[in-house]
Design a protein around this motif. Structure first.
Motif, PDB file in Angstrom:
ATOM      1  N   GLU A 131      -4.284  -7.598  11.606  1.00  0.00           N
ATOM      2  CA  GLU A 131      -5.094  -7.656  10.385  1.00  0.00           C
ATOM      3  C   GLU A 131      -5.438  -6.271   9.846  1.00  0.00           C
ATOM      4  OE1 GLU A 131      -8.442 -10.107  11.272  1.00  0.00           O
ATOM      5  OE2 GLU A 131      -7.201 -11.846  11.810  1.00  0.00           O
ATOM      6  N   GLN A 132      -5.307  -5.246  10.680  1.00  0.00           N
ATOM      7  CA  GLN A 132      -5.611  -3.881  10.243  1.00  0.00           C
ATOM      8  C   GLN A 132      -4.367  -3.061   9.896  1.00  0.00           C
ATOM      9  OE1 GLN A 132      -7.679  -5.148  13.024  1.00  0.00           O
ATOM     10  NE2 GLN A 132      -8.942  -5.648  11.257  1.00  0.00           N
ATOM     11  N   LEU A 133      -3.202  -3.560  10.272  1.00  0.00           N
ATOM     12  CA  LEU A 133      -1.993  -2.755  10.100  1.00  0.00           C
ATOM     13  C   LEU A 133      -1.633  -2.618   8.625  1.00  0.00           C
ATOM     14  CD1 LEU A 133       0.242  -4.075  13.013  1.00  0.00           C
ATOM     15  CD2 LEU A 133      -1.233  -2.064  12.953  1.00  0.00           C
ATOM     16  N   GLU A 134      -1.569  -1.382   8.165  1.00  0.00           N
ATOM     17  CA  GLU A 134      -1.179  -1.075   6.798  1.00  0.00           C
ATOM     18  C   GLU A 134      -0.088  -0.010   6.837  1.00  0.00           C
ATOM     19  OE1 GLU A 134      -1.998  -2.611   4.188  1.00  0.00           O
ATOM     20  OE2 GLU A 134      -3.684  -3.820   4.917  1.00  0.00           O
ATOM     21  N   PRO A 135       0.719   0.069   5.806  1.00  0.00           N
ATOM     22  CA  PRO A 135       1.879   0.961   5.847  1.00  0.00           C
ATOM     23  C   PRO A 135       1.538   2.426   6.019  1.00  0.00           C
ATOM     24  CG  PRO A 135       1.546   0.070   3.636  1.00  0.00           C
ATOM     25  CD  PRO A 135       0.670  -0.716   4.543  1.00  0.00           C
ATOM     26  N   GLU A 136       0.396   2.848   5.480  1.00  0.00           N
ATOM     27  CA  GLU A 136       0.081   4.274   5.565  1.00  0.00           C
ATOM     28  C   GLU A 136      -0.202   4.722   7.001  1.00  0.00           C
ATOM     29  OE1 GLU A 136      -3.925   2.368   4.228  1.00  0.00           O
ATOM     30  OE2 GLU A 136      -1.769   2.057   3.912  1.00  0.00           O
ATOM     31  N   PHE A 137      -0.400   3.754   7.912  1.00  0.00           N
ATOM     32  CA  PHE A 137      -0.677   4.120   9.295  1.00  0.00           C
ATOM     33  C   PHE A 137       0.595   4.371  10.108  1.00  0.00           C
ATOM     34  CE2 PHE A 137      -4.536   1.341   8.457  1.00  0.00           C
ATOM     35  CZ  PHE A 137      -5.401   2.418   8.317  1.00  0.00           C
ATOM     36  N   ALA A 142       0.833  -1.204   0.000  1.00  0.00           N
ATOM     37  CA  ALA A 142       0.000   0.000   0.000  1.00  0.00           C
ATOM     38  C   ALA A 142       0.862   1.247   0.000  1.00  0.00           C
ATOM     39  CB  ALA A 142      -0.919  -0.009   1.221  1.00  0.00           C
ATOM     40  N   SER A 143       0.235   2.387  -0.213  1.00  0.00           N
ATOM     41  CA  SER A 143       0.954   3.651  -0.293  1.00  0.00           C
ATOM     42  C   SER A 143       1.609   3.995   1.026  1.00  0.00           C
ATOM     43  CB  SER A 143      -0.019   4.764  -0.672  1.00  0.00           C
ATOM     44  OG  SER A 143       0.580   6.025  -0.521  1.00  0.00           O
ATOM     45  N   THR A 166      -6.907   9.217  13.497  1.00  0.00           N
ATOM     46  CA  THR A 166      -7.077   9.561  14.905  1.00  0.00           C
ATOM     47  C   THR A 166      -6.633   8.382  15.748  1.00  0.00           C
ATOM     48  OG1 THR A 166      -9.309   8.668  15.040  1.00  0.00           O
ATOM     49  CG2 THR A 166      -9.082  10.948  14.281  1.00  0.00           C
ATOM     50  N   THR A 167      -6.575   8.607  17.040  1.00  0.00           N
ATOM     51  CA  THR A 167      -6.184   7.539  17.951  1.00  0.00           C
ATOM     52  C   THR A 167      -7.106   6.336  17.827  1.00  0.00           C
ATOM     53  OG1 THR A 167      -5.290   9.166  19.475  1.00  0.00           O
ATOM     54  CG2 THR A 167      -5.776   6.996  20.379  1.00  0.00           C
ATOM     55  N   THR A 168      -8.367   6.583  17.540  1.00  0.00           N
ATOM     56  CA  THR A 168      -9.318   5.473  17.477  1.00  0.00           C
ATOM     57  C   THR A 168      -9.317   4.773  16.125  1.00  0.00           C
ATOM     58  OG1 THR A 168     -11.062   7.030  16.874  1.00  0.00           O
ATOM     59  CG2 THR A 168     -10.825   6.491  19.212  1.00  0.00           C
ATOM     60  N   THR A 169      -8.783   5.410  15.071  1.00  0.00           N
ATOM     61  CA  THR A 169      -8.812   4.778  13.756  1.00  0.00           C
ATOM     62  C   THR A 169      -7.468   4.226  13.331  1.00  0.00           C
ATOM     63  OG1 THR A 169      -8.366   6.882  12.634  1.00  0.00           O
ATOM     64  CG2 THR A 169     -10.681   6.293  12.998  1.00  0.00           C
ATOM     65  N   ASN A 170      -6.383   4.695  13.913  1.00  0.00           N
ATOM     66  CA  ASN A 170      -5.066   4.185  13.551  1.00  0.00           C
ATOM     67  C   ASN A 170      -4.789   2.916  14.356  1.00  0.00           C
ATOM     68  OD1 ASN A 170      -2.265   3.688  13.259  1.00  0.00           O
ATOM     69  ND2 ASN A 170      -1.911   5.838  12.771  1.00  0.00           N
ATOM     70  N   PRO A 171      -4.700   1.763  13.702  1.00  0.00           N
ATOM     71  CA  PRO A 171      -4.538   0.511  14.455  1.00  0.00           C
ATOM     72  C   PRO A 171      -3.238   0.434  15.237  1.00  0.00           C
ATOM     73  CG  PRO A 171      -4.274   0.136  12.101  1.00  0.00           C
ATOM     74  CD  PRO A 171      -4.783   1.530  12.254  1.00  0.00           C
ATOM     75  N   PHE A 172      -2.209   1.186  14.820  1.00  0.00           N
ATOM     76  CA  PHE A 172      -0.977   1.202  15.594  1.00  0.00           C
ATOM     77  C   PHE A 172      -1.172   1.857  16.965  1.00  0.00           C
ATOM     78  CE2 PHE A 172       1.286   0.644  11.486  1.00  0.00           C
ATOM     79  CZ  PHE A 172       2.134  -0.379  11.856  1.00  0.00           C
ATOM     80  N   LEU A 173      -2.176   2.709  17.063  1.00  0.00           N
ATOM     81  CA  LEU A 173      -2.406   3.431  18.308  1.00  0.00           C
ATOM     82  C   LEU A 173      -3.404   2.739  19.223  1.00  0.00           C
ATOM     83  CD1 LEU A 173      -2.496   7.076  16.890  1.00  0.00           C
ATOM     84  CD2 LEU A 173      -0.563   5.828  17.872  1.00  0.00           C
ATOM     85  N   LEU A 174      -3.917   1.590  18.788  1.00  0.00           N
ATOM     86  CA  LEU A 174      -4.801   0.789  19.635  1.00  0.00           C
ATOM     87  C   LEU A 174      -3.924  -0.162  20.443  1.00  0.00           C
ATOM     88  CD1 LEU A 174      -7.599   0.008  17.015  1.00  0.00           C
ATOM     89  CD2 LEU A 174      -7.562   1.834  18.733  1.00  0.00           C
ATOM     90  N   GLN A 175      -3.593   0.223  21.668  1.00  0.00           N
ATOM     91  CA  GLN A 175      -2.560  -0.472  22.436  1.00  0.00           C
ATOM     92  C   GLN A 175      -3.046  -1.048  23.756  1.00  0.00           C
ATOM     93  OE1 GLN A 175       0.801   2.177  22.770  1.00  0.00           O
ATOM     94  NE2 GLN A 175       1.043   2.378  20.561  1.00  0.00           N
ATOM     95  N   GLU A 203       8.564  -4.177  -0.166  1.00  0.00           N
ATOM     96  CA  GLU A 203       9.327  -3.001  -0.541  1.00  0.00           C
ATOM     97  C   GLU A 203       8.684  -1.705  -0.063  1.00  0.00           C
ATOM     98  OE1 GLU A 203      12.343  -0.800  -1.742  1.00  0.00           O
ATOM     99  OE2 GLU A 203      12.289  -2.993  -1.790  1.00  0.00           O
ATOM    100  N   THR A 204       7.381  -1.587  -0.188  1.00  0.00           N
ATOM    101  CA  THR A 204       6.737  -0.311   0.122  1.00  0.00           C
ATOM    102  C   THR A 204       6.861   0.045   1.596  1.00  0.00           C
ATOM    103  OG1 THR A 204       5.155  -0.757  -1.636  1.00  0.00           O
ATOM    104  CG2 THR A 204       4.631   1.012  -0.116  1.00  0.00           C
ATOM    105  N   LEU A 205       6.648  -0.917   2.457  1.00  0.00           N
ATOM    106  CA  LEU A 205       6.740  -0.607   3.875  1.00  0.00           C
ATOM    107  C   LEU A 205       8.181  -0.458   4.351  1.00  0.00           C
ATOM    108  CD1 LEU A 205       3.793  -2.470   5.562  1.00  0.00           C
ATOM    109  CD2 LEU A 205       4.071  -0.073   4.990  1.00  0.00           C
ATOM    110  N   ARG A 206       9.112  -0.969   3.576  1.00  0.00           N
ATOM    111  CA  ARG A 206      10.503  -0.635   3.868  1.00  0.00           C
ATOM    112  C   ARG A 206      10.696   0.875   3.794  1.00  0.00           C
ATOM    113  NH1 ARG A 206      14.539  -4.518   0.444  1.00  0.00           N
ATOM    114  NH2 ARG A 206      13.827  -6.511   1.291  1.00  0.00           N
TER     115      ARG A 206
END
Length: 748
Positions: A63-69, A39-40, A47-56, A131-134
């Motif tokens: 399953e939700q983690l994508e590079p744009e986050f 992904a791009s 926001t904190t509630t929509t970015n899966p990296f911030l759900l801690q 490659e993209t997430l690199r």
């Protein structure tokens, strides 16, 4: 030479290896770097509630983690962390009576959110690379390094730590570790020296990432297609099925494993199968050379050449060491390890080599004799002065088969992964009083191969830990090797009471309707990584900096992992899982006895190989002049490799074109720089620890249980909360002895 010398050398130092959270999370393998899908990488407003990296609040939402986050998560957390840390520094500078709880627990709370994100990102880089997430990772890496430098070089934090005392040993260890980590992190530097030190830190992080990416790319881009059935004569069905499956996946066609075509790759199960079983010498040589020249000047893509990266890394590490007042980087590295000096490590290495080298030479003589007797004209003395590197593993397997009348293929049906797991869990149940239960579906995973497990204390029925298991090789996006890493650590400061581990292997995948049928070495590897996981998961220390594997000296961290391997030769353990995957029949007694007899087979050559790797590592980071070597005005890195090999493996020298160092990720993209010797150092302790069970009798169930609980309450429970020498003495009642190591290797 008396072996008591070893004991006196091994235990002179009591310094620590892992950094505290002041300079970043500690782990048994290096922090890995993030990349997953295609992904791009453009920043996305979240926001904190929509970015899966911030759900801690719970486990990572894989399953939700994508590079744009990644970028928005990192940037959000960096701003918050900077504000909180600035406020902390102001409080520490103004307070006159500072307590422990005002410093390290507070720093841990400040760092945890970003550490969570970066740890998950690093894990995905290893197991779901793309490659993209690199690119996403590389965009954020400088920000992370700069942020960690800010923590490690804070004068107000350092002064506060110096004023602290604690009534508990784990807290004091955390204080001492943090002070040393800050000293090694440049807290004492000023002006131009500090600026240059930080530049080096940044550059080394970039070089490590590039080195690792190059090895992965070079490994997955290579393939050799074999179409001639005669070429695979004698190759086990499992290997042919593996190669046929690789070809089918690559071409999106159906392939008959018996007829081919077969696609041979450089991931470990495929490579080992070629070296062990491919009768055709030309193919063995081709694959061997491809494997040993990965990421070197032999690459078709000059950007993937790791040689310049190695030289630059060595020069920068030497410069860093001098800025901190050390003569070389090895001294800097050993400042936080048990080993007191380079000389002490070398002396231990030479003492082991004194026993191992004669054994290794005898082993190779036997292998060579068999090759000349059975290999045909090309192996005759007049045609071949000695075996080539691509011959040794093949003929070693043939010699082992002839000695013990047992092939690897005969044992595979008895080592189906599901049964091996059940047996391993039964072992820890009886010796550590814990229960492991499958919990698939209770956590999101990054690949369908991944399983999730929960660990319970049988005495209380309390859920005390969890772990993810990613068992199979995936050469298209997963790094090679095997490792344990931290997902979540136990810490009172951040209210995390259930530690979670990642256990990653690169074993043989299922083929068709068959489950994963493991080689015995893959079984040992699984036990090894589970040992690391147990030290992380069974900790009772609640100080995050020294909980589990955190704060454990690097040359002691392999103790529980190598300890667990010993149980693969224990009758009760083996018969807990060694059942034929189709019939359910237990492994024949004769087969088990032969497996036990094979334990010391090849131990001389294996030990010498490990000793050589450790000494090459030490020399490159101590006495080697990288500046002169790069310019051709002194020894090159490969000259050092060959010179060390001439001492420790003179019976089998590297080829002139050998470029193993270009894929030696342990020391150039991991945490083992000037520390690869740690495997052998810790093996003294692990062998001695297992001998405690042997002394009470492995068939004495009650006695084994009692010793097992003592091991859990010391080595596995205390982790980095106590000096490893003191931990060992609490378990064993004395300092370690090398006698068990010599006996287990057949050198006694």
């Amino acid at each position: 030479m008396k072996w008591t010398v070893v004991t006196s050398l091994l235990w002179l130092s009591s310094t620590n290896a892992f950094s505290s959270l002041v300079v970043g999370a500690s782990r048994s393998t290096p922090m890995k770097h993030f990349s997953a899908s295609t992904a791009s990488t453009e920043p996305t407003t979240t926001t904190t509630t929509t970015n899966p990296f911030l759900l801690q609040e719970d486990l990572p939402q894989f399953e939700q983690l994508e590079p744009e986050f990644l970028t928005p998560a990192v940037e959000t957390l960096l701003v918050a962390m900077e504000e909180q840390f600035t406020a902390l520094e102001e409080r520490l500078s103004s307070d006159t009576a500072i307590t422990y709880n005002q410093v390290l627990p507070e720093i841990e709370r400040i760092q945890f959110p970003l550490g969570f994100v970066w740890g998950v990102a690093g894990h995905l880089n290893s197991v779901k690379n793309g490659e993209t997430l690199r690119q996403a990772y590389e965009q954020n890496q400088p920000k992370i390094v700069q942020s960690m430098s800010r923590f490690s070089q804070s004068k107000s934090v350092y002064d506060a730590l110096q004023s602290l005392t604690s009534t508990t040993r784990p807290q004091q260890r955390a204080i001492d570790n943090s002070l040393r980590a800050m000293q090694l992190g440049g807290v004492g530097l000023q002006g131009a020296d500090k600026e240059r030190f930080n530049e080096i830190q940044m550059k080394l992080a970039q070089l490590s990432t590039t080195f690792s990416n190059n090895v992965l790319d070079e490994t997955k881009q290579y393939a050799l297609t074999v179409e001639d059935v005669a070429k695979v004569e004698g190759v086990p069905e499992s290997a042919k099925a593996l190669w046929a499956g690789a070809h089918a996946a690559f071409t999106n066609t159906k392939v008959d494993p018996a007829q081919g075509p077969w696609r041979i790759t450089l991931d470990m199960p495929s490579y080992v199968a070629v070296m062990s079983h491919m009768k055709d010498r030309v193919i063995r040589e081709t694959i061997y050379r491809a494997y040993l020249t990965r990421a070197s000047e032999c690459s078709s893509d000059a950007a993937k050449n790791n040689i310049p990266i190695i030289y630059e890394t060595l020069k920068l590490k030497a410069e860093m060491a001098k800025l901190l007042g050390f003569a070389n980087y090895a001294e800097l590295s050993l400042a936080s390890k048990m080993a007191p000096s380079v000389e002490a490590v070398t002396e231990l290495t030479d003492l082991v080599a004194e026993r191992a080298l004669p054994a290794a030479e005898r082993e190779l003589e036997e292998i060579t004799a068999l090759a000349r007797a059975q290999g045909g004209e090309e192996y005759r003395v007049e045609q071949l002065e000695k075996l080539q590197p691509w011959d040794v593993t093949y003929w070693s397997e043939r010699l082992k088969e002839s000695k013990f009348e047992l092939t690897e293929e005969e044992t595979r049906p008895y080592f189906a992964l599901p049964e091996v797991l059940d047996g391993m869990f039964a072992l820890v149940s009886r010796i550590f009083n814990i229960e492991v239960k499958a919990a698939n579906g209770e956590a999101q995973v990054w690949h369908p191969d991944v399983s999730f497990f929960k660990v319970y204390d049988k005495a209380t029925n309390q859920h005390i830990a969890s772990f993810f298991l990613d068992p199979y090789s995936r050469p298209e996006d997963k790094q090679g090797g095997a490792w344990m890493d931290v997902c979540i650590g136990k810490s009172e400061a951040v209210n995390r009471h259930v530690p979670v581990a990642y256990l990653t292997c690169n074993g043989s995948p299922p083929v068709g309707s068959q489950p994963s049928l493991m080689t015995f070495r893959e079984v040992e590897t699984l036990f090894h990584e589970f040992g690391h996981g147990l030290q992380h998961m069974l900790t009772t220390v609640t100080v995050g900096d020294v909980s589990g594997i955190n704060g454990v000296e690097w040359d002691a961290v392999e103790l529980p992992s190598q300890f667990m391997e010993n149980w693969c030769y224990d009758r009760a353990t083996i018969y807990g899982f060694a059942k034929h995957w189709e019939t359910g029949e237990p492994m024949p007694e004769e087969m088990f006895q032969k497996l036990k007899q094979q334990r010391v087979y090849g131990a001389g050559m294996m030990s010498c190989r490990q000793l050589a790797f450790g000494q090459v590592d030490l020399e490159l980071h101590s006495s080697f002049d990288a500046e002169a070597g790069e310019k051709g005005q002194g020894e090159s890195i490969f000259d050092v490799q060959r010179r060390v090999a001439a001492k420790y493996t003179p019976y089998l020298l590297p080829l002139p074109e050998d470029r193993f160092l270009c894929s030696f990720s342990h020391i150039f993209a991991g945490g083992y720089a000037a520390g690869y010797y740690s495997y052998k150092w810790a093996e003294v302790m692990s062998a001695d620890a297992f001998s405690a069970f042997e002394e009470v009798g492995l068939d004495n169930e009650e006695a084994v249980r009692q010793v097992g609980m003592k091991f859990r309450e010391t080595v596995l429970s205390l982790g980095g909360g106590e000096n490893p020498m003191e931990v060992f003495k609490q378990f064993r009642g004395r300092e370690p002895s090398p006698d068990a190591l010599l006996r287990h290797n057949g050198f006694a």
